[in-house]
Write a protein that holds these residues in place. Structure first.
Motif, PDB file in Angstrom:
ATOM      1  N   PHE A 298     -62.732   9.957 -34.996  1.00 29.11           N
ATOM      2  CA  PHE A 298     -61.274  10.003 -35.550  1.00 29.11           C
ATOM      3  C   PHE A 298     -60.667   8.551 -35.147  1.00 29.11           C
ATOM      4  O   PHE A 298     -59.647   8.097 -35.536  1.00 29.11           O
ATOM      5  CB  PHE A 298     -60.217  10.757 -35.368  1.00 29.11           C
ATOM      6  N   THR A 299     -61.329   7.653 -34.374  1.00 34.24           N
ATOM      7  CA  THR A 299     -60.754   6.462 -33.883  1.00 34.24           C
ATOM      8  C   THR A 299     -60.089   5.543 -34.919  1.00 34.24           C
ATOM      9  O   THR A 299     -59.128   4.989 -34.766  1.00 34.24           O
ATOM     10  CB  THR A 299     -61.647   5.663 -33.043  1.00 34.24           C
ATOM     11  N   PRO A 300     -60.632   5.491 -36.155  1.00 33.87           N
ATOM     12  CA  PRO A 300     -60.264   4.386 -37.225  1.00 33.87           C
ATOM     13  C   PRO A 300     -58.951   4.862 -37.649  1.00 33.87           C
ATOM     14  O   PRO A 300     -58.072   4.040 -38.302  1.00 33.87           O
ATOM     15  CB  PRO A 300     -61.404   4.416 -38.300  1.00 33.87           C
ATOM     16  N   LEU A 301     -58.517   6.296 -37.509  1.00 28.20           N
ATOM     17  CA  LEU A 301     -57.560   6.723 -38.056  1.00 28.20           C
ATOM     18  C   LEU A 301     -56.098   5.997 -37.525  1.00 28.20           C
ATOM     19  O   LEU A 301     -54.967   6.272 -37.829  1.00 28.20           O
ATOM     20  CB  LEU A 301     -57.127   8.358 -37.992  1.00 28.20           C
ATOM     21  N   LYS A 302     -56.438   5.551 -36.073  1.00 26.43           N
ATOM     22  CA  LYS A 302     -55.106   4.821 -35.559  1.00 26.43           C
ATOM     23  C   LYS A 302     -54.780   3.387 -36.342  1.00 26.43           C
ATOM     24  O   LYS A 302     -53.640   2.897 -36.322  1.00 26.43           O
ATOM     25  CB  LYS A 302     -55.803   4.108 -34.305  1.00 26.43           C
ATOM     26  N   HIS A 303     -55.478   3.067 -37.498  1.00 23.02           N
ATOM     27  CA  HIS A 303     -54.998   1.989 -38.393  1.00 23.02           C
ATOM     28  C   HIS A 303     -54.397   2.649 -39.711  1.00 23.02           C
ATOM     29  O   HIS A 303     -53.969   1.821 -40.617  1.00 23.02           O
ATOM     30  CB  HIS A 303     -56.232   1.201 -38.951  1.00 23.02           C
ATOM     31  N   PHE A 304     -54.353   4.048 -39.563  1.00 22.34           N
ATOM     32  CA  PHE A 304     -53.647   4.595 -40.985  1.00 22.34           C
ATOM     33  C   PHE A 304     -51.862   4.245 -41.071  1.00 22.34           C
ATOM     34  O   PHE A 304     -51.332   4.280 -40.000  1.00 22.34           O
ATOM     35  CB  PHE A 304     -53.772   5.956 -41.033  1.00 22.34           C
ATOM     36  N   GLU A 334     -57.038  16.868 -32.574  1.00 19.76           N
ATOM     37  CA  GLU A 334     -57.639  15.706 -32.090  1.00 19.76           C
ATOM     38  C   GLU A 334     -57.226  14.443 -32.857  1.00 19.76           C
ATOM     39  O   GLU A 334     -56.839  13.147 -32.479  1.00 19.76           O
ATOM     40  CB  GLU A 334     -59.123  15.494 -31.978  1.00 19.76           C
ATOM     41  N   ALA A 335     -57.257  14.449 -34.421  1.00 22.74           N
ATOM     42  CA  ALA A 335     -56.794  13.621 -35.151  1.00 22.74           C
ATOM     43  C   ALA A 335     -55.400  13.241 -35.053  1.00 22.74           C
ATOM     44  O   ALA A 335     -54.945  11.912 -34.839  1.00 22.74           O
ATOM     45  CB  ALA A 335     -57.121  13.959 -36.580  1.00 22.74           C
ATOM     46  N   VAL A 336     -54.513  14.189 -34.846  1.00 23.53           N
ATOM     47  CA  VAL A 336     -53.273  14.110 -34.719  1.00 23.53           C
ATOM     48  C   VAL A 336     -53.004  13.159 -33.342  1.00 23.53           C
ATOM     49  O   VAL A 336     -52.108  12.201 -33.406  1.00 23.53           O
ATOM     50  CB  VAL A 336     -52.413  15.299 -34.729  1.00 23.53           C
ATOM     51  N   GLU A 337     -53.732  13.326 -32.257  1.00 20.45           N
ATOM     52  CA  GLU A 337     -53.462  12.615 -31.038  1.00 20.45           C
ATOM     53  C   GLU A 337     -53.909  11.431 -31.331  1.00 20.45           C
ATOM     54  O   GLU A 337     -53.047  10.478 -30.985  1.00 20.45           O
ATOM     55  CB  GLU A 337     -54.150  13.404 -30.042  1.00 20.45           C
ATOM     56  N   ILE A 338     -54.924  10.881 -31.973  1.00 19.39           N
ATOM     57  CA  ILE A 338     -55.171   9.543 -32.274  1.00 19.39           C
ATOM     58  C   ILE A 338     -54.250   8.657 -33.076  1.00 19.39           C
ATOM     59  O   ILE A 338     -53.735   7.657 -32.926  1.00 19.39           O
ATOM     60  CB  ILE A 338     -56.651   9.526 -32.719  1.00 19.39           C
ATOM     61  N   MET A 339     -53.684   9.410 -34.234  1.00 20.40           N
ATOM     62  CA  MET A 339     -52.739   8.794 -34.978  1.00 20.40           C
ATOM     63  C   MET A 339     -51.551   8.722 -34.475  1.00 20.40           C
ATOM     64  O   MET A 339     -50.769   7.689 -34.834  1.00 20.40           O
ATOM     65  CB  MET A 339     -52.341  10.007 -36.223  1.00 20.40           C
ATOM     66  N   SER A 340     -50.929   9.331 -33.438  1.00 24.45           N
ATOM     67  CA  SER A 340     -49.716   9.395 -33.010  1.00 24.45           C
ATOM     68  C   SER A 340     -49.736   8.242 -31.774  1.00 24.45           C
ATOM     69  O   SER A 340     -48.668   7.609 -31.685  1.00 24.45           O
ATOM     70  CB  SER A 340     -49.447  10.478 -32.025  1.00 24.45           C
ATOM     71  N   GLN A 341     -50.732   7.960 -31.606  1.00 26.92           N
ATOM     72  CA  GLN A 341     -51.084   6.574 -30.600  1.00 26.92           C
ATOM     73  C   GLN A 341     -51.533   5.339 -31.281  1.00 26.92           C
ATOM     74  O   GLN A 341     -51.878   4.414 -30.903  1.00 26.92           O
ATOM     75  CB  GLN A 341     -52.149   6.809 -29.544  1.00 26.92           C
ATOM     76  N   GLY A 342     -51.497   5.506 -32.660  1.00 26.17           N
ATOM     77  CA  GLY A 342     -51.977   4.264 -33.418  1.00 26.17           C
ATOM     78  C   GLY A 342     -50.987   3.164 -33.731  1.00 26.17           C
ATOM     79  O   GLY A 342     -49.926   2.995 -33.256  1.00 26.17           O
ATOM     80  N   ASN A 343     -51.177   2.307 -34.674  1.00 31.29           N
ATOM     81  CA  ASN A 343     -50.523   1.311 -34.892  1.00 31.29           C
ATOM     82  C   ASN A 343     -49.822   1.108 -36.535  1.00 31.29           C
ATOM     83  O   ASN A 343     -51.025   1.002 -37.304  1.00 31.29           O
ATOM     84  CB  ASN A 343     -51.183  -0.080 -34.454  1.00 31.29           C
TER      85      ASN A 343
END
Length: 391
Positions: A298-304, A334-343
């Motif tokens: 899910f790492t790419p979701l940090k760019h969402f 897991e996806a939520v965690e990555i998104m919450s730390q995204g940009n």
């Protein structure tokens, strides 16, 4: 950024053909009946799959693409200026495209396709009749929940490239070609909207091909600028969606292949395209395939971005194994965690609060029974209820 329930009807395009339609379609393939013979069976089959979706509690309804042999039918073959060629030489298909590499490996010398031989015009609708029919069999208050799927404007260009998609005496370059194609798409979208359609899904496997390292290497070896071509495809879709009514939701579904028997064609993480595609593609929803390891993490979701919706396809439509409800919930978290730390950053509550290919992108379908299909859809409804309190 909003994260919608992990699959629900939002992610469904095609559904398995009921036995009666499968058998009639096979008769048509064998030349034992006419297209009109099939239509009446399609009508009954669509009623059946609409009822199936309603029975399991899904709100967004599709007709399962049951009138189509393949998901991309009834667009390019209906446009003026497009010519069907039953035996295009294999040399006109780009060998670096994943599914076309298989054609070359199999020793194929020709394959059916379409070539643009004249100026593109929409002289007849693509899917207006399909929408009218499903509209006629759902309650009036549910028409707004009907979703219609349409193939990407990039589909045939992806096969043949900038040099063999259109006659160079008709269009000088890709921009001219996609300008006219977008006019046709916008006319279709407007007519569907006028009839009450409020939810359209553009099916586009081409974006995931740009995630495939082997294809990137092949393009570079062939002298193709893959970043420029990705920009061209983003522009092509943006031309189709520009000026749309504010209450019309348009999404793009990206997958890695869903052919007969659950066959896939490509693999690779969204990471290669995420920053550019998520932020510059002018759509409201992204339907993302995440049902196998081929899709990466899910790492790419940090760019969402904050102003779009992500729908995660966590339940596979390619085999009958039933996923675990607890695993689905864990993956959503897991996806939520990555998104919450995204940009840009956002709280977990924001990431979660607003937060796949179908079962049969070709009529032959995947190796599941209708009961398998119902079990998976019911699981998704249950997961959505437990995570969001709604299906």
């Amino acid at each position: 950024m909003h994260l919608n329930p992990p699959f629900r009807a939002e992610h469904i395009g095609s559904l398995l053909r009921p036995d009666s339609l499968f058998e009639k379609r096979q008769q048509l393939e064998d030349g034992k009946c006419t297209r009109e013979d099939v239509r009446a069976v399609e009508d009954d089959a669509i009623k059946h799959v609409v009822n199936l979706q309603r029975e399991v509690g899904i709100k967004t309804i599709t007709d399962g693409e049951l009138r189509r042999e393949m998901f991309f039918e009834n667009v390019f073959d209906k446009l003026e200026g497009m010519t069907f060629i039953p035996n295009r030489p294999i040399t006109t298909f780009k060998p670096y495209i994943p599914h076309q590499r298989l054609m070359y490996a199999a020793g194929m010398q020709e394959a059916p396709s379409i070539f643009c031989t004249g100026k593109i015009k929409r002289t007849k609708p693509f899917y207006v009749d399909e929408f009218k029919y499903i509209k006629s069999i759902v309650p009036p208050e549910d028409v707004r929940n009907v979703k219609l799927t349409i193939c990407s404007p990039c589909w045939f260009h992806q096969r043949h490239g900038s040099d063999m998609t259109y006659d160079l005496s008709v269009y000088n370059n890709d921009d001219e070609y996609f300008d006219d194609l977008a006019m046709a798409y916008r006319a279709e979208i407007q007519e569907l909207y006028d009839l009450g359609c409020r939810n359209i899904q553009i099916d586009d496997p081409t974006f995931c091909y740009f995630c495939n390292e082997d294809m990137i290497i092949g393009m570079e070896s062939s002298g193709v600028d893959h970043e420029a071509l990705l920009d061209t495809y983003i522009r092509a879709i943006n031309l189709c969606t520009e000026g749309r009514p504010r209450d019309l939701r348009i999404g793009v579904h990206m997958c890695r292949g869903n052919f007969k028997g659950g066959v896939h064609f490509t693999e690779g993480s969204y990471d290669r395209i995420a920053l550019k595609v998520f932020n510059t593609l002018d759509v409201d929803v992204f339907y993302l395939e995440y049902d196998t390891e081929r899709a990466g993490d899910f790492t790419p979701l940090k760019h969402f971005p904050l102003d779009k919706v992500a729908v995660l396809g966590l339940v596979t439509t390619k085999n009958p194994k039933l996923e675990s409800l607890e695993d689905i919930k864990a993956r959503v978290n897991e996806a939520v965690e990555i998104m919450s730390q995204g940009n840009p950053k956002r709280s977990k509550e924001v990431a979660l609060n607003h937060t796949q290919c179908g079962f049969a992108s070709v009529w032959q379908g995947n190796p599941l029974t209708e009961e398998d299909e119902k079990r998976k859809l019911s699981l998704l409804v249950k997961a959505a209820e437990e995570i969001w309190g709604t299906a």
